[in-house]
Design a protein around this motif. Structure first.
Motif, PDB file in Angstrom:
ATOM      1  N   THR A  40      16.553   8.700  -6.452  1.00  0.00           N
ATOM      2  CA  THR A  40      16.939   9.537  -5.315  1.00  0.00           C
ATOM      3  C   THR A  40      18.437   9.493  -5.075  1.00  0.00           C
ATOM      4  OG1 THR A  40      16.509   7.737  -3.749  1.00  0.00           O
ATOM      5  CG2 THR A  40      14.715   9.316  -4.160  1.00  0.00           C
ATOM      6  N   MET A  41      19.093   8.432  -5.546  1.00  0.00           N
ATOM      7  CA  MET A  41      20.551   8.317  -5.407  1.00  0.00           C
ATOM      8  C   MET A  41      21.138   7.973  -6.772  1.00  0.00           C
ATOM      9  SD  MET A  41      20.760   6.231  -1.807  1.00  0.00           S
ATOM     10  CE  MET A  41      22.531   6.198  -1.852  1.00  0.00           C
ATOM     11  N   ALA A  42      22.191   8.689  -7.151  1.00  0.00           N
ATOM     12  CA  ALA A  42      22.828   8.454  -8.448  1.00  0.00           C
ATOM     13  C   ALA A  42      23.682   7.190  -8.415  1.00  0.00           C
ATOM     14  CB  ALA A  42      23.698   9.656  -8.817  1.00  0.00           C
ATOM     15  N   ASP A  43      23.783   6.550  -9.555  1.00  0.00           N
ATOM     16  CA  ASP A  43      24.664   5.394  -9.749  1.00  0.00           C
ATOM     17  C   ASP A  43      24.394   4.230  -8.811  1.00  0.00           C
ATOM     18  OD1 ASP A  43      25.998   6.781 -11.815  1.00  0.00           O
ATOM     19  OD2 ASP A  43      27.241   7.807 -10.331  1.00  0.00           O
ATOM     20  N   VAL A  44      23.148   4.053  -8.417  1.00  0.00           N
ATOM     21  CA  VAL A  44      22.751   2.906  -7.598  1.00  0.00           C
ATOM     22  C   VAL A  44      22.043   1.917  -8.510  1.00  0.00           C
ATOM     23  CG1 VAL A  44      21.288   2.169  -5.674  1.00  0.00           C
ATOM     24  CG2 VAL A  44      22.546   4.320  -5.525  1.00  0.00           C
ATOM     25  N   PRO A  45      22.458   0.642  -8.503  1.00  0.00           N
ATOM     26  CA  PRO A  45      21.791  -0.332  -9.367  1.00  0.00           C
ATOM     27  C   PRO A  45      20.340  -0.546  -8.938  1.00  0.00           C
ATOM     28  CG  PRO A  45      23.428  -1.416  -7.969  1.00  0.00           C
ATOM     29  CD  PRO A  45      23.538   0.055  -7.719  1.00  0.00           C
ATOM     30  N   VAL A  46      19.518  -0.889  -9.908  1.00  0.00           N
ATOM     31  CA  VAL A  46      18.109  -1.160  -9.614  1.00  0.00           C
ATOM     32  C   VAL A  46      18.030  -2.419  -8.758  1.00  0.00           C
ATOM     33  CG1 VAL A  46      15.890  -1.778 -10.622  1.00  0.00           C
ATOM     34  CG2 VAL A  46      17.295  -0.027 -11.717  1.00  0.00           C
ATOM     35  N   SER A  47      17.409  -2.272  -7.592  1.00  0.00           N
ATOM     36  CA  SER A  47      17.231  -3.391  -6.669  1.00  0.00           C
ATOM     37  C   SER A  47      16.062  -3.054  -5.753  1.00  0.00           C
ATOM     38  CB  SER A  47      18.501  -3.623  -5.848  1.00  0.00           C
ATOM     39  OG  SER A  47      18.822  -2.463  -5.102  1.00  0.00           O
ATOM     40  N   GLU A  48      15.586  -4.038  -5.016  1.00  0.00           N
ATOM     41  CA  GLU A  48      14.503  -3.764  -4.071  1.00  0.00           C
ATOM     42  C   GLU A  48      14.929  -2.658  -3.122  1.00  0.00           C
ATOM     43  OE1 GLU A  48      12.787  -7.072  -1.970  1.00  0.00           O
ATOM     44  OE2 GLU A  48      12.242  -8.077  -3.839  1.00  0.00           O
ATOM     45  N   GLY A  49      14.003  -1.749  -2.856  1.00  0.00           N
ATOM     46  CA  GLY A  49      14.263  -0.648  -1.943  1.00  0.00           C
ATOM     47  C   GLY A  49      14.729   0.628  -2.608  1.00  0.00           C
ATOM     48  N   VAL A  50      15.173   0.559  -3.861  1.00  0.00           N
ATOM     49  CA  VAL A  50      15.606   1.761  -4.573  1.00  0.00           C
ATOM     50  C   VAL A  50      14.398   2.672  -4.753  1.00  0.00           C
ATOM     51  CG1 VAL A  50      16.479   2.602  -6.791  1.00  0.00           C
ATOM     52  CG2 VAL A  50      17.544   0.642  -5.703  1.00  0.00           C
ATOM     53  N   GLU A  51      14.653   3.979  -4.684  1.00  0.00           N
ATOM     54  CA  GLU A  51      13.562   4.950  -4.783  1.00  0.00           C
ATOM     55  C   GLU A  51      13.808   5.972  -5.881  1.00  0.00           C
ATOM     56  OE1 GLU A  51      13.271   6.559  -0.806  1.00  0.00           O
ATOM     57  OE2 GLU A  51      11.795   5.024  -0.284  1.00  0.00           O
ATOM     58  N   TRP A  52      12.697   6.486  -6.390  1.00  0.00           N
ATOM     59  CA  TRP A  52      12.687   7.545  -7.383  1.00  0.00           C
ATOM     60  C   TRP A  52      11.742   8.639  -6.895  1.00  0.00           C
ATOM     61  CZ3 TRP A  52      12.678   2.405  -8.337  1.00  0.00           C
ATOM     62  CH2 TRP A  52      13.622   1.891  -9.230  1.00  0.00           C
ATOM     63  N   VAL A  53      11.980   9.856  -7.346  1.00  0.00           N
ATOM     64  CA  VAL A  53      11.044  10.948  -7.111  1.00  0.00           C
ATOM     65  C   VAL A  53      10.439  11.292  -8.456  1.00  0.00           C
ATOM     66  CG1 VAL A  53      10.779  13.348  -6.384  1.00  0.00           C
ATOM     67  CG2 VAL A  53      12.315  11.824  -5.124  1.00  0.00           C
ATOM     68  N   SER A  54       9.117  11.212  -8.520  1.00  0.00           N
ATOM     69  CA  SER A  54       8.452  11.528  -9.781  1.00  0.00           C
ATOM     70  C   SER A  54       7.555  12.742  -9.595  1.00  0.00           C
ATOM     71  CB  SER A  54       7.635  10.332 -10.284  1.00  0.00           C
ATOM     72  OG  SER A  54       6.511  10.116  -9.461  1.00  0.00           O
ATOM     73  N   VAL A  55       7.407  13.463 -10.670  1.00  0.00           N
ATOM     74  CA  VAL A  55       6.463  14.575 -10.733  1.00  0.00           C
ATOM     75  C   VAL A  55       5.460  14.195 -11.805  1.00  0.00           C
ATOM     76  CG1 VAL A  55       6.152  17.024 -11.265  1.00  0.00           C
ATOM     77  CG2 VAL A  55       8.207  16.256 -10.033  1.00  0.00           C
ATOM     78  N   SER A  56       4.190  14.285 -11.459  1.00  0.00           N
ATOM     79  CA  SER A  56       3.159  13.902 -12.419  1.00  0.00           C
ATOM     80  C   SER A  56       2.004  14.890 -12.374  1.00  0.00           C
ATOM     81  CB  SER A  56       2.657  12.481 -12.121  1.00  0.00           C
ATOM     82  OG  SER A  56       2.099  12.424 -10.832  1.00  0.00           O
ATOM     83  N   THR A  57       1.180  14.790 -13.403  1.00  0.00           N
ATOM     84  CA  THR A  57      -0.060  15.555 -13.425  1.00  0.00           C
ATOM     85  C   THR A  57      -1.211  14.569 -13.512  1.00  0.00           C
ATOM     86  OG1 THR A  57       0.043  15.772 -15.829  1.00  0.00           O
ATOM     87  CG2 THR A  57       0.937  17.588 -14.539  1.00  0.00           C
ATOM     88  N   PHE A  58      -2.246  14.843 -12.745  1.00  0.00           N
ATOM     89  CA  PHE A  58      -3.452  14.015 -12.761  1.00  0.00           C
ATOM     90  C   PHE A  58      -4.632  14.940 -12.542  1.00  0.00           C
ATOM     91  CE2 PHE A  58      -6.600  11.226 -10.632  1.00  0.00           C
ATOM     92  CZ  PHE A  58      -6.800  10.341 -11.662  1.00  0.00           C
ATOM     93  N   CYS A  59      -5.558  14.916 -13.472  1.00  0.00           N
ATOM     94  CA  CYS A  59      -6.736  15.800 -13.426  1.00  0.00           C
ATOM     95  C   CYS A  59      -6.318  17.265 -13.310  1.00  0.00           C
ATOM     96  CB  CYS A  59      -7.658  15.405 -12.286  1.00  0.00           C
ATOM     97  SG  CYS A  59      -8.417  13.786 -12.483  1.00  0.00           S
ATOM     98  N   GLY A  60      -5.231  17.613 -14.007  1.00  0.00           N
ATOM     99  CA  GLY A  60      -4.791  18.997 -14.032  1.00  0.00           C
ATOM    100  C   GLY A  60      -3.978  19.437 -12.830  1.00  0.00           C
ATOM    101  N   VAL A  61      -3.744  18.530 -11.880  1.00  0.00           N
ATOM    102  CA  VAL A  61      -2.984  18.880 -10.681  1.00  0.00           C
ATOM    103  C   VAL A  61      -1.593  18.260 -10.777  1.00  0.00           C
ATOM    104  CG1 VAL A  61      -2.867  18.662  -8.172  1.00  0.00           C
ATOM    105  CG2 VAL A  61      -5.081  18.983  -9.294  1.00  0.00           C
TER     106      VAL A  61
END
Length: 153
Positions: A40-61
């Motif tokens: 969600t934020m560029a150039d932030v080191p991996v640490s507790e509290g860091v977030e990502w936005v993922s897009v996935s498919t599950f059962c066709g959705v």
């Protein structure tokens, strides 16, 4: 709620494996359901509290999920992902064993609202996903570090 647990033997040093898997943007490489995953934020080191936005498919959705690194320890990672229909918790526990890294991967998906009614019918799909994640994760770790031997366990 649906869950799966898999144990993998990864023939790479534990600190390296933990560091690789702690960056959830790598989930595109090891989770067959994830189409994209970006911090969600560029150039932030991996640490507790860091977030990502993922897009996935599950059962066709196709769905989006906001994932947070809730726990970052030397031998444990916990990611919590949320959207309006589900909360997923991925708990990765690592230990050294005979020069390799033993990973116990536990995933739990808790559905909300009307989606909760589908939980009993999704168990088989989630179990299948667990098998695919275990296979792909071992391959992704090997690809990232170079093949170190048989990495399934």
């Amino acid at each position: 709620m649906v869950e799966f647990e898999r144990t993998l033997t990864l023939h790479h040093p534990l600190p390296d494996v933990v560091a690789y898997l702690a960056d959830f943007s790598h989930a595109e490489e090891w989770d067959p359901g994830i189409v994209s995953c970006r911090p969600t934020m560029a150039d932030v080191p991996v640490s507790e509290g860091v977030e990502w936005v993922s897009v996935s498919t599950f059962c066709g959705v196709r769905t989006g999920l906001r994932c947070r690194l809730a726990r970052l320890e030397d031998q444990r990672l916990t990611f919590v992902g949320r959207n309006r229909t589900a909360t997923s918790t991925d708990d990765l526990i690592f230990r050294r064993e005979n020069g390799a890294t033993l990973l116990t991967y536990r995933a739990r998906i808790e559905f909300h609202g009307l989606a909760r009614l589908a939980s009993p019918f999704l168990r088989e799909e989630v179990e299948h996903l667990g098998d695919e994640v275990a296979d792909r994760m071992a391959q992704a770790v090997d690809s990232h570090f170079g093949v170190g031997g048989d990495s399934t366990g």
